[in-house]
Design an enzyme around this catalytic site. Structure first.
Site, short mmCIF file in Angstrom:
data_model
loop_
_atom_site.label_atom_id
_atom_site.label_comp_id
_atom_site.label_asym_id
_atom_site.label_seq_id
_atom_site.Cartn_x
_atom_site.Cartn_y
_atom_site.Cartn_z
N ASP A 75 27.58 -2.07 14.37
CA ASP A 75 26.65 -1.93 13.09
C ASP A 75 25.85 -0.56 13.11
OD1 ASP A 75 24.35 -1.73 11.23
OD2 ASP A 75 23.50 -3.78 12.16
N TYR A 117 15.19 -4.60 22.50
CA TYR A 117 16.14 -4.99 21.45
C TYR A 117 16.66 -3.97 20.36
CZ TYR A 117 17.21 -7.97 17.49
OH TYR A 117 17.80 -8.51 16.45
N LYS A 139 21.48 -7.79 16.99
CA LYS A 139 22.31 -8.40 17.39
C LYS A 139 23.50 -8.29 18.05
CE LYS A 139 21.08 -12.29 19.59
NZ LYS A 139 20.43 -12.16 21.03
C1 F6R Z 1 18.95 -7.36 12.81
C2 F6R Z 1 18.04 -8.42 12.76
C3 F6R Z 1 17.05 -8.58 11.67
C4 F6R Z 1 15.79 -7.58 12.24
C5 F6R Z 1 14.49 -7.68 11.24
C6 F6R Z 1 13.68 -6.84 11.33
O1 F6R Z 1 19.94 -7.55 13.71
O2 F6R Z 1 18.34 -9.59 13.35
O3 F6R Z 1 16.35 -9.67 11.45
O4 F6R Z 1 15.42 -7.80 13.23
O5 F6R Z 1 15.11 -7.33 9.80
O6 F6R Z 1 13.87 -5.57 11.70
P1 F6R Z 1 12.80 -4.37 11.74
O7 F6R Z 1 12.14 -4.65 12.92
O8 F6R Z 1 13.80 -2.97 11.94
O9 F6R Z 1 11.77 -4.36 10.54
MG MG Z 2 21.91 -4.39 11.42
MG MG Z 3 24.97 -7.10 12.32
#
Ligand code: F6R
Ligand code: MG
Ligand code: MG
Length: 360
Positions: A10, A224, A227
């Site tokens: 990603d 984190y 994923k």
């Molecule tokens: C990415 C994912 C998303 C983000 C979520 C919050 O793999 O699973 O669900 O975790 O959109 O993203 P931030 O913390 O960057 O606002």
């Molecule tokens: Mg992403």
């Molecule tokens: Mg992805």
């Protein structure tokens, strides 16, 4: 011998974490069009993940191939930054290439084999989940006679398969010969956040049938990041599960970890590539499958294998399960358990509460 390398990362989402901007695909294609080490390549996406499907003759873990993929991801990251795409370069955990792309952030599944007179290959790609998501479907494909009729009626696979299982927490591996050791293996792979199926070989001649990416981004980064969104290569037909047997496990949209903030369980929804844009609550987790016929290493295809009405009811069921799981809100098992929340942002919130506790 032909090597098939599927390497993914990603490097920036459009919009948010939902989709791939076409400029990244174009950038990747332009870099790969002028190389002299690949036989063929197919560049694609699943949700916000850039997927490089490469064929060559250099074997697995080859430094030149890994460097080429790293170079693509770096150039695509630069493009993603220029466009201010979301999370540009998120999966590239290192600044410089160090010989093998494994451990640097991207996911890798590679397989080397003698191309058969006809070589039908399936490439599965997922978004919003972790490598253990393959455990249940791969088990069914290669070990469940109610899924793969060939295990009973085809002498070529009647002896079963050998599964290599990785413990991704303690970095150990163990082989199991199925069906004999089925219960031992299930005792481990039922915990998919820790034990993941790395590869499957045919017992009668040790021929490789499937390989997965087992990289766990958060374990590598210690925090984190996003994923893992794993990939998997499956060889089919003539001594392996038939195409339809390999797809059959995906008629059950089983619960996997990785939805919203990598912190929720959701149904693994098989969909056509054009439908693999996780929008609802950043999900639910998706799986796509592209089929190719190899022709002396050339990738004839793809065919979008889940673009079929016979999976409509699975998607319908997955949406119902998604509704049901969402109603748990912040409660387990909608939310992941404490062990698996360790690498999310939850511990930061809990730290703030520490001083508020009084002894009972
Ligand atoms: C990415 C994912 C998303 C983000 C979520 C919050 O793999 O699973 O669900 O975790 O959109 O993203 P931030 O913390 O960057 O606002
Ligand atoms: Mg992403
Ligand atoms: Mg992805």
């Amino acid at each position: 011998m032909i090597t098939l390398s599927v390497i993914k990362a990603d490097v920036g989402g459009y919009v948010g974490h939902s989709h791939m901007h076409p400029a990244l695909i174009e950038t990747a294609k332009s870099i790969l069009s002028s190389n002299n080490i690949l036989i063929d390549s197919h560049i694609t996406s699943c949700g916000d993940d850039l997927e490089l499907i490469l064929t060559h003759k250099k074997g697995v873990d080859n430094q030149d191939i890994h460097k080429l993929a790293w170079n693509v991801f770096e150039k695509c990251t630069a493009k993603a930054k220029e466009l201010k795409l979301y999370g540009a370069g998120q999966d590239l955990l290192k600044d410089t290439f160090s010989g093998n792309i494994k451990g640097m952030g991207p996911g890798v599944a590679e397989i080397e084999f003698e191309e058969r007179p006809s070589e039908p290959i399936l490439i599965f790609m997922a978004d919003k989940t972790e490598p253990g998501a393959w455990n249940l479907p791969v088990f069914k494909m290669f070990a469940d006679p109610f899924t793969t009729a060939g295990l009973v009626i085809d002498p070529k696979i009647h002896d079963g398969f050998i599964f290599e299982i990785h413990d991704v927490i303690e970095n150990k591996k163990v082989d199991f010969a199925l069906p004999k050791e089925m219960y031992d293996m299930l005792a481990l792979i039922g915990q998919p956040s820790r034990y993941v199926i790395k590869s499957v070989r045919r017992s009668s001649d040790n021929e490789i049938g499937a390989v997965t990416s087992t990289q766990r981004l958060n374990l590598m980064a210690g925090r984190y990041v996003g994923k893992d969104d794993p990939v998997m290569i499956v060889r089919t037909q003539s001594g392996f599960p038939a195409v339809g047997e390999a797809l059959e496990p995906f008629t059950f949209p089983h619960l996997v970890a990785g939805w919203m903030r990598g912190s929720h369980h959701g149904p693994f929804m098989p969909c056509a590539q054009k439908q693999a844009n996780p929008t609802r609550f950043d999900g639910p987790p998706r799986v796509i499958c592209l089929g190719f016929q190899l022709n002396n290493g050339k990738l004839l295809g793809p065919v979008d294998m889940f673009d079929d009405v016979s999976f409509d009811h699975v998607r319908h069921q997955a949406n119902k399960v998604a509704d049901y799981m969402r109603r748990h809100g912040p409660f387990e098992p909608g939310r992941l358990d404490a062990n698996n929340m360790e690498y999310t942002t939850l511990p930061d919130v809990l730290k703030k509460l520490e001083n508020r506790f009084k002894p009972l």
